[in-house]
Design a protein around this motif. Structure first.
Motif, short mmCIF file in Angstrom:
data_model
loop_
_atom_site.label_atom_id
_atom_site.label_comp_id
_atom_site.label_asym_id
_atom_site.label_seq_id
_atom_site.Cartn_x
_atom_site.Cartn_y
_atom_site.Cartn_z
N ILE A 135 -21.29 -22.47 36.85
CA ILE A 135 -22.26 -23.55 36.69
C ILE A 135 -21.66 -24.89 36.31
O ILE A 135 -22.32 -25.90 36.43
CB ILE A 135 -23.38 -23.20 35.70
N SER A 136 -20.40 -24.91 35.91
CA SER A 136 -19.79 -26.21 35.58
C SER A 136 -19.70 -27.10 36.81
O SER A 136 -19.53 -28.31 36.70
CB SER A 136 -18.40 -26.02 34.97
N PHE A 137 -19.84 -26.52 38.01
CA PHE A 137 -19.82 -27.30 39.25
C PHE A 137 -21.19 -27.87 39.59
O PHE A 137 -21.34 -28.63 40.53
CB PHE A 137 -19.31 -26.44 40.41
N GLY A 138 -22.23 -27.49 38.82
CA GLY A 138 -23.58 -27.97 39.06
C GLY A 138 -23.89 -29.20 38.22
O GLY A 138 -23.03 -29.73 37.52
N GLN A 139 -25.15 -29.65 38.29
CA GLN A 139 -25.64 -30.80 37.54
C GLN A 139 -26.57 -30.30 36.44
O GLN A 139 -27.61 -29.72 36.74
CB GLN A 139 -26.41 -31.76 38.46
N GLU A 140 -26.21 -30.55 35.18
CA GLU A 140 -27.05 -30.13 34.07
C GLU A 140 -28.17 -31.17 33.89
O GLU A 140 -27.91 -32.27 33.43
CB GLU A 140 -26.22 -29.99 32.79
N LEU A 141 -29.39 -30.81 34.30
CA LEU A 141 -30.52 -31.75 34.22
C LEU A 141 -31.24 -31.64 32.88
O LEU A 141 -31.78 -32.62 32.38
CB LEU A 141 -31.52 -31.50 35.36
N ILE A 142 -31.30 -30.44 32.33
CA ILE A 142 -31.89 -30.21 31.01
C ILE A 142 -30.80 -29.55 30.18
O ILE A 142 -30.35 -28.45 30.51
CB ILE A 142 -33.13 -29.27 31.09
N ILE A 143 -30.34 -30.23 29.12
CA ILE A 143 -29.22 -29.70 28.34
C ILE A 143 -29.61 -28.41 27.63
O ILE A 143 -30.77 -28.20 27.29
CB ILE A 143 -28.66 -30.74 27.34
N TYR A 144 -28.62 -27.57 27.43
CA TYR A 144 -28.81 -26.26 26.80
C TYR A 144 -29.34 -26.43 25.38
O TYR A 144 -28.77 -27.16 24.58
CB TYR A 144 -27.47 -25.51 26.77
N GLU A 145 -30.45 -25.78 25.11
CA GLU A 145 -31.01 -25.73 23.77
C GLU A 145 -30.98 -24.28 23.33
O GLU A 145 -31.62 -23.42 23.95
CB GLU A 145 -32.45 -26.26 23.77
N LYS A 146 -30.21 -23.99 22.27
CA LYS A 146 -30.04 -22.60 21.85
C LYS A 146 -31.37 -21.99 21.44
O LYS A 146 -32.20 -22.65 20.82
CB LYS A 146 -29.01 -22.49 20.73
N PRO A 147 -31.58 -20.72 21.79
CA PRO A 147 -32.79 -20.01 21.37
C PRO A 147 -32.79 -19.80 19.86
O PRO A 147 -31.78 -19.39 19.29
CB PRO A 147 -32.69 -18.66 22.09
N GLU A 148 -33.92 -20.10 19.22
CA GLU A 148 -34.09 -19.88 17.78
C GLU A 148 -35.49 -19.37 17.50
O GLU A 148 -36.31 -20.07 16.91
CB GLU A 148 -33.87 -21.18 17.00
N PRO A 149 -35.79 -18.13 17.91
CA PRO A 149 -37.13 -17.60 17.69
C PRO A 149 -37.47 -17.54 16.20
O PRO A 149 -36.63 -17.16 15.39
CB PRO A 149 -37.07 -16.19 18.27
N ARG A 150 -38.70 -17.93 15.87
CA ARG A 150 -39.15 -17.91 14.47
C ARG A 150 -39.85 -16.59 14.15
O ARG A 150 -39.79 -16.11 13.03
CB ARG A 150 -40.11 -19.08 14.21
N SER A 151 -40.59 -16.06 15.11
CA SER A 151 -41.28 -14.80 14.85
C SER A 151 -41.30 -13.94 16.11
O SER A 151 -41.43 -14.45 17.22
CB SER A 151 -42.72 -15.05 14.38
N GLY A 152 -41.14 -12.65 15.91
CA GLY A 152 -41.21 -11.71 17.02
C GLY A 152 -39.94 -11.68 17.85
O GLY A 152 -38.98 -12.39 17.59
N ILE A 153 -39.96 -10.82 18.85
CA ILE A 153 -38.85 -10.65 19.77
C ILE A 153 -39.17 -11.43 21.04
O ILE A 153 -40.21 -11.21 21.66
CB ILE A 153 -38.63 -9.17 20.09
#
Length: 177
Positions: free
Chosen positions: A97-115
């Protein structure tokens, strides 16, 4: 897709995607650990974006990758479904994917409740420069996004994520209820 497919069992097929046939190998690794469908990863394991390799043999074919959370903000009340954590477009076949265009930057998952199911979807594009970012991350919809940009599902997988101290498995109601 068989009823035993992890995407069917986890209800990714139904909540996020229609049934499809995978057409290209998709290899995702977090911290050199190969992602297998349905594995549990803690937020501390997904702080940085993963390495993603797209298979195939034709660099003239392009793909869009999205990472969505259909369980945001909580599985019992997914009012932000599907929350868009990441979008990369114009990824040439045979590359990472480094050869692609990142349109929405990676936002790490941080669930608050549940799976939460964190779903990666790889779409085949009609051509380079044919896919555009949505205005918002919340209430993204993979099905309508695919229709709008004339995309076909090429591959998909998912992992489960819950807060660091969380434990236990995902539970599904009996079929038919």
């Amino acid at each position: 897709m068989s009823a035993m497919d992890p995407l069917v069992l986890s209800r990714v097929i139904k909540d996020v995607l229609h049934p499809f046939t995978s057409t290209i190998p998709l290899r995702i690794t977090y911290n050199n650990r190969l992602l297998m469908a349905g594995v549990e990863l803690k937020p501390s394991e997904v702080v940085s974006k993963p390495r993603i390799d797209v298979g195939g043999n034709d660099m003239r074919v392009f793909y869009t990758l999205v990472l969505v959370d259909p369980d945001a903000p909580s599985p019992s009340n997914p009012s932000l479904r599907e929350y868009l954590h990441w979008m990369v477009t114009d990824i040439p076949e045979t590359t990472d994917i480094s050869f692609g265009q990142e349109l929405i930057i990676y936002e790490k998952p941080e669930p608050r409740s549940g799976i939460h199911r964190m779903v990666f979807v790889l779409f085949r594009q009609l051509g380079r420069g044919t896919v555009f970012a949505p205005d918002m991350r919340h209430n993204f919809d993979c099905r309508s996004f695919a229709r709008q940009h004339h995309l076909g599902i090429a591959a998909a997988t998912y992992f489960n994520c819950q807060r660091e101290a969380g434990s236990g498995g995902r539970r599904f109601p009996p079929q038919g209820h």
